[in-house]
Design a protein around this motif. Structure first.
Motif, mmCIF file in Angstrom:
data_model
loop_
_atom_site.group_PDB
_atom_site.id
_atom_site.type_symbol
_atom_site.label_atom_id
_atom_site.label_comp_id
_atom_site.label_asym_id
_atom_site.label_seq_id
_atom_site.Cartn_x
_atom_site.Cartn_y
_atom_site.Cartn_z
ATOM 1 N N SER A 72 57.329 162.822 -6.995
ATOM 2 C CA SER A 72 58.001 161.566 -7.317
ATOM 3 C C SER A 72 59.226 161.855 -8.156
ATOM 4 O O SER A 72 59.184 162.693 -9.052
ATOM 5 C CB SER A 72 57.067 160.648 -8.116
ATOM 6 O OG SER A 72 55.963 160.282 -7.346
ATOM 7 N N ILE A 126 59.854 159.076 -3.362
ATOM 8 C CA ILE A 126 58.543 159.699 -3.214
ATOM 9 C C ILE A 126 58.636 160.609 -1.994
ATOM 10 O O ILE A 126 59.168 160.206 -0.962
ATOM 11 C CB ILE A 126 57.437 158.647 -2.995
ATOM 12 C CG1 ILE A 126 57.364 157.684 -4.183
ATOM 13 C CG2 ILE A 126 56.085 159.328 -2.750
ATOM 14 C CD1 ILE A 126 56.462 156.486 -3.946
ATOM 15 N N GLY A 155 52.330 158.270 -6.147
ATOM 16 C CA GLY A 155 53.758 158.495 -6.341
ATOM 17 C C GLY A 155 54.458 157.281 -6.923
ATOM 18 O O GLY A 155 55.314 157.400 -7.806
ATOM 19 N N LEU A 159 56.633 156.682 -10.439
ATOM 20 C CA LEU A 159 57.968 156.087 -10.545
ATOM 21 C C LEU A 159 58.040 155.079 -11.682
ATOM 22 O O LEU A 159 59.099 154.889 -12.292
ATOM 23 C CB LEU A 159 58.367 155.388 -9.236
ATOM 24 C CG LEU A 159 58.546 156.250 -7.996
ATOM 25 C CD1 LEU A 159 59.017 155.390 -6.825
ATOM 26 C CD2 LEU A 159 59.499 157.408 -8.236
#
Length: 188
Positions: A72, A126, A155, A159
Protein backbone atom coordinates in the motif's frame (compact mmCIF):
# COMPACT_ATOMS: atom_id res chain seq x y z
CA UNK A 1 -18.87 12.23 -5.25
CA UNK A 2 -18.13 8.78 -3.86
CA UNK A 3 -15.38 6.27 -3.37
CA UNK A 4 -14.01 5.14 -6.71
CA UNK A 5 -11.71 2.32 -7.70
CA UNK A 6 -9.21 2.69 -10.53
CA UNK A 7 -8.25 -0.74 -11.89
CA UNK A 8 -4.86 -1.45 -13.50
CA UNK A 9 -3.83 -4.94 -14.63
CA UNK A 10 -0.08 -5.20 -15.30
CA UNK A 11 -0.04 -8.95 -15.78
CA UNK A 12 0.94 -10.19 -19.23
CA UNK A 13 -2.02 -12.58 -19.26
CA UNK A 14 -4.54 -9.88 -18.38
CA UNK A 15 -7.91 -10.89 -16.96
CA UNK A 16 -8.23 -14.66 -16.80
CA UNK A 17 -11.19 -17.02 -16.58
CA UNK A 18 -12.90 -16.75 -13.21
CA UNK A 19 -11.83 -13.14 -12.65
CA UNK A 20 -14.76 -11.43 -14.39
CA UNK A 21 -16.52 -10.48 -11.15
CA UNK A 22 -13.47 -9.17 -9.34
CA UNK A 23 -13.96 -5.49 -10.22
CA UNK A 24 -17.50 -5.51 -8.88
CA UNK A 25 -16.43 -7.42 -5.76
CA UNK A 26 -13.63 -4.98 -4.98
CA UNK A 27 -15.75 -1.90 -5.69
CA UNK A 28 -18.31 -3.28 -3.21
CA UNK A 29 -15.59 -3.96 -0.63
CA UNK A 30 -14.26 -0.43 -1.09
CA UNK A 31 -17.72 0.99 -0.43
CA UNK A 32 -18.23 -1.23 2.66
CA UNK A 33 -14.77 -0.46 4.07
CA UNK A 34 -15.28 3.23 3.39
CA UNK A 35 -18.63 3.18 5.20
CA UNK A 36 -17.14 1.40 8.19
CA UNK A 37 -14.35 4.01 8.40
CA UNK A 38 -16.45 7.09 7.62
CA UNK A 39 -14.73 7.67 4.27
CA UNK A 40 -17.32 8.65 1.66
CA UNK A 41 -15.17 10.19 -1.08
CA UNK A 42 -11.86 9.45 -2.73
CA UNK A 43 -10.04 7.48 -5.36
CA UNK A 44 -8.11 4.26 -4.75
CA UNK A 45 -5.83 2.90 -7.45
CA UNK A 46 -5.47 -0.89 -7.53
CA UNK A 47 -2.74 -2.59 -9.54
CA UNK A 48 -2.77 -6.33 -10.14
CA UNK A 49 0.70 -7.67 -10.83
CA UNK A 50 2.79 -10.83 -10.68
CA UNK A 51 5.41 -11.92 -8.15
CA UNK A 52 8.28 -10.29 -10.06
CA UNK A 53 6.44 -6.95 -10.31
CA UNK A 54 5.66 -6.82 -6.59
CA UNK A 55 9.18 -8.05 -5.71
CA UNK A 56 10.65 -5.06 -7.55
CA UNK A 57 8.37 -2.65 -5.67
CA UNK A 58 9.10 -4.36 -2.36
CA UNK A 59 12.85 -4.05 -2.99
CA UNK A 60 12.61 -0.43 -4.13
CA UNK A 61 10.32 0.89 -1.38
CA UNK A 62 10.89 -1.44 1.57
CA UNK A 63 14.41 -2.76 0.95
CA UNK A 64 13.13 -6.37 0.89
CA UNK A 65 14.20 -8.28 -2.22
CA UNK A 66 11.36 -10.82 -2.20
CA UNK A 67 7.78 -11.00 -3.40
CA UNK A 68 4.96 -10.19 -1.01
CA UNK A 69 1.18 -10.36 -1.28
CA UNK A 70 0.09 -6.71 -1.01
CA UNK A 71 1.71 -3.29 -0.83
CA UNK A 72 0.00 0.00 0.00
CA UNK A 73 1.18 3.47 -0.88
CA UNK A 74 -0.85 6.13 0.95
CA UNK A 75 -0.71 9.52 -0.71
CA UNK A 76 -1.06 11.43 2.53
CA UNK A 77 -0.51 10.82 6.20
CA UNK A 78 -3.57 10.13 8.34
CA UNK A 79 -5.12 13.42 9.40
CA UNK A 80 -2.99 15.44 6.98
CA UNK A 81 -4.67 18.06 4.81
CA UNK A 82 -4.73 17.33 1.10
CA UNK A 83 -1.73 18.67 -0.75
CA UNK A 84 0.36 18.00 -3.82
CA UNK A 85 3.96 17.11 -3.06
CA UNK A 86 6.70 16.92 -5.66
CA UNK A 87 9.77 14.91 -4.79
CA UNK A 88 12.84 13.67 -6.61
CA UNK A 89 14.51 16.17 -8.90
CA UNK A 90 12.10 18.89 -7.75
CA UNK A 91 12.27 20.69 -4.47
CA UNK A 92 9.65 19.32 -2.09
CA UNK A 93 6.78 21.76 -1.73
CA UNK A 94 3.14 21.86 -0.84
CA UNK A 95 0.95 23.55 -3.40
CA UNK A 96 -2.03 25.47 -2.07
CA UNK A 97 -4.99 25.77 -4.39
CA UNK A 98 -6.56 29.21 -4.35
CA UNK A 99 -10.23 29.83 -4.93
CA UNK A 100 -13.63 29.37 -3.39
CA UNK A 101 -13.66 25.60 -2.91
CA UNK A 102 -16.35 23.94 -0.92
CA UNK A 103 -19.45 25.26 -2.67
CA UNK A 104 -21.52 22.39 -3.98
CA UNK A 105 -23.17 22.29 -7.37
CA UNK A 106 -26.62 20.77 -8.02
CA UNK A 107 -25.17 17.23 -7.96
CA UNK A 108 -23.50 17.74 -4.57
CA UNK A 109 -19.99 17.88 -6.09
CA UNK A 110 -17.52 20.45 -4.82
CA UNK A 111 -17.25 23.36 -7.21
CA UNK A 112 -13.95 24.18 -8.94
CA UNK A 113 -13.49 27.98 -9.13
CA UNK A 114 -11.41 27.59 -12.30
CA UNK A 115 -14.42 26.12 -14.12
CA UNK A 116 -12.95 22.61 -14.35
CA UNK A 117 -14.50 19.35 -13.22
CA UNK A 118 -14.50 18.41 -9.53
CA UNK A 119 -11.77 15.96 -8.58
CA UNK A 120 -11.51 13.07 -6.16
CA UNK A 121 -8.99 13.02 -3.38
CA UNK A 122 -6.38 10.40 -4.20
CA UNK A 123 -6.23 8.12 -1.17
CA UNK A 124 -3.38 5.99 -2.50
CA UNK A 125 -2.31 2.91 -4.40
CA UNK A 126 -2.72 -0.76 -3.56
CA UNK A 127 -0.68 -3.40 -5.41
CA UNK A 128 -1.60 -7.09 -5.19
CA UNK A 129 0.37 -10.05 -6.50
CA UNK A 130 -2.22 -12.37 -8.06
CA UNK A 131 0.05 -15.48 -8.05
CA UNK A 132 0.78 -14.91 -4.34
CA UNK A 133 -2.92 -14.35 -3.64
CA UNK A 134 -3.76 -17.66 -5.32
CA UNK A 135 -1.06 -19.52 -3.34
CA UNK A 136 -2.39 -18.12 -0.07
CA UNK A 137 -6.01 -18.92 -0.91
CA UNK A 138 -5.01 -22.54 -1.45
CA UNK A 139 -2.80 -22.57 1.65
CA UNK A 140 -5.59 -21.17 3.87
CA UNK A 141 -8.28 -23.32 2.25
CA UNK A 142 -10.62 -20.57 1.14
CA UNK A 143 -11.71 -19.01 -2.15
CA UNK A 144 -9.58 -16.71 -4.25
CA UNK A 145 -12.29 -14.06 -3.86
CA UNK A 146 -11.96 -14.25 -0.07
CA UNK A 147 -8.16 -13.89 -0.23
CA UNK A 148 -8.31 -11.11 -2.82
CA UNK A 149 -10.89 -9.29 -0.70
CA UNK A 150 -8.77 -9.75 2.43
CA UNK A 151 -5.68 -8.32 0.73
CA UNK A 152 -7.63 -5.41 -0.77
CA UNK A 153 -9.31 -4.39 2.50
CA UNK A 154 -5.98 -4.84 4.30
CA UNK A 155 -4.35 -2.51 1.77
CA UNK A 156 -7.20 0.02 2.05
CA UNK A 157 -6.87 0.17 5.84
CA UNK A 158 -3.14 0.83 5.43
CA UNK A 159 -4.05 3.76 3.15
CA UNK A 160 -6.09 5.17 6.03
CA UNK A 161 -3.17 4.86 8.44
CA UNK A 162 -3.90 1.54 10.14
CA UNK A 163 -0.93 -0.60 11.02
CA UNK A 164 -0.11 -3.96 12.60
CA UNK A 165 3.27 -3.22 14.15
CA UNK A 166 2.21 -4.45 17.60
CA UNK A 167 -0.32 -6.98 18.89
CA UNK A 168 -3.01 -4.43 19.84
CA UNK A 169 -2.82 -2.64 16.49
CA UNK A 170 -2.90 -5.96 14.65
CA UNK A 171 -6.01 -7.09 16.57
CA UNK A 172 -7.78 -3.83 15.73
CA UNK A 173 -6.85 -3.91 12.05
CA UNK A 174 -7.70 -7.56 11.53
CA UNK A 175 -11.04 -7.19 13.34
CA UNK A 176 -11.93 -4.32 10.99
CA UNK A 177 -10.96 -6.42 7.96
CA UNK A 178 -13.03 -9.38 9.09
CA UNK A 179 -16.07 -7.17 9.77
CA UNK A 180 -15.97 -5.75 6.23
CA UNK A 181 -15.44 -9.18 4.69
CA UNK A 182 -18.34 -10.63 6.71
CA UNK A 183 -20.65 -7.85 5.42
CA UNK A 184 -19.63 -8.81 1.88
CA UNK A 185 -20.32 -12.50 2.51
CA UNK A 186 -16.62 -13.43 2.54
CA UNK A 187 -16.31 -14.60 6.13
CA UNK A 188 -14.08 -17.57 6.89
Amino acid sequence: MSLKLEWIDERESGIEAGEAGWQELLANLLELAGQSEGVADGLVSLTLTDNEGIRELNRQYRGLDKPTDVLSFPLREAGEASSIVYDGEYETETVEIQGDWGEEDDDGDTADPTGGEPFEELLGDIVISIPRMREQAEEYGHSQERELGFLFVHGFLHLLGYDHEDEAAEKTMFAKQEAVLAKAGLAR
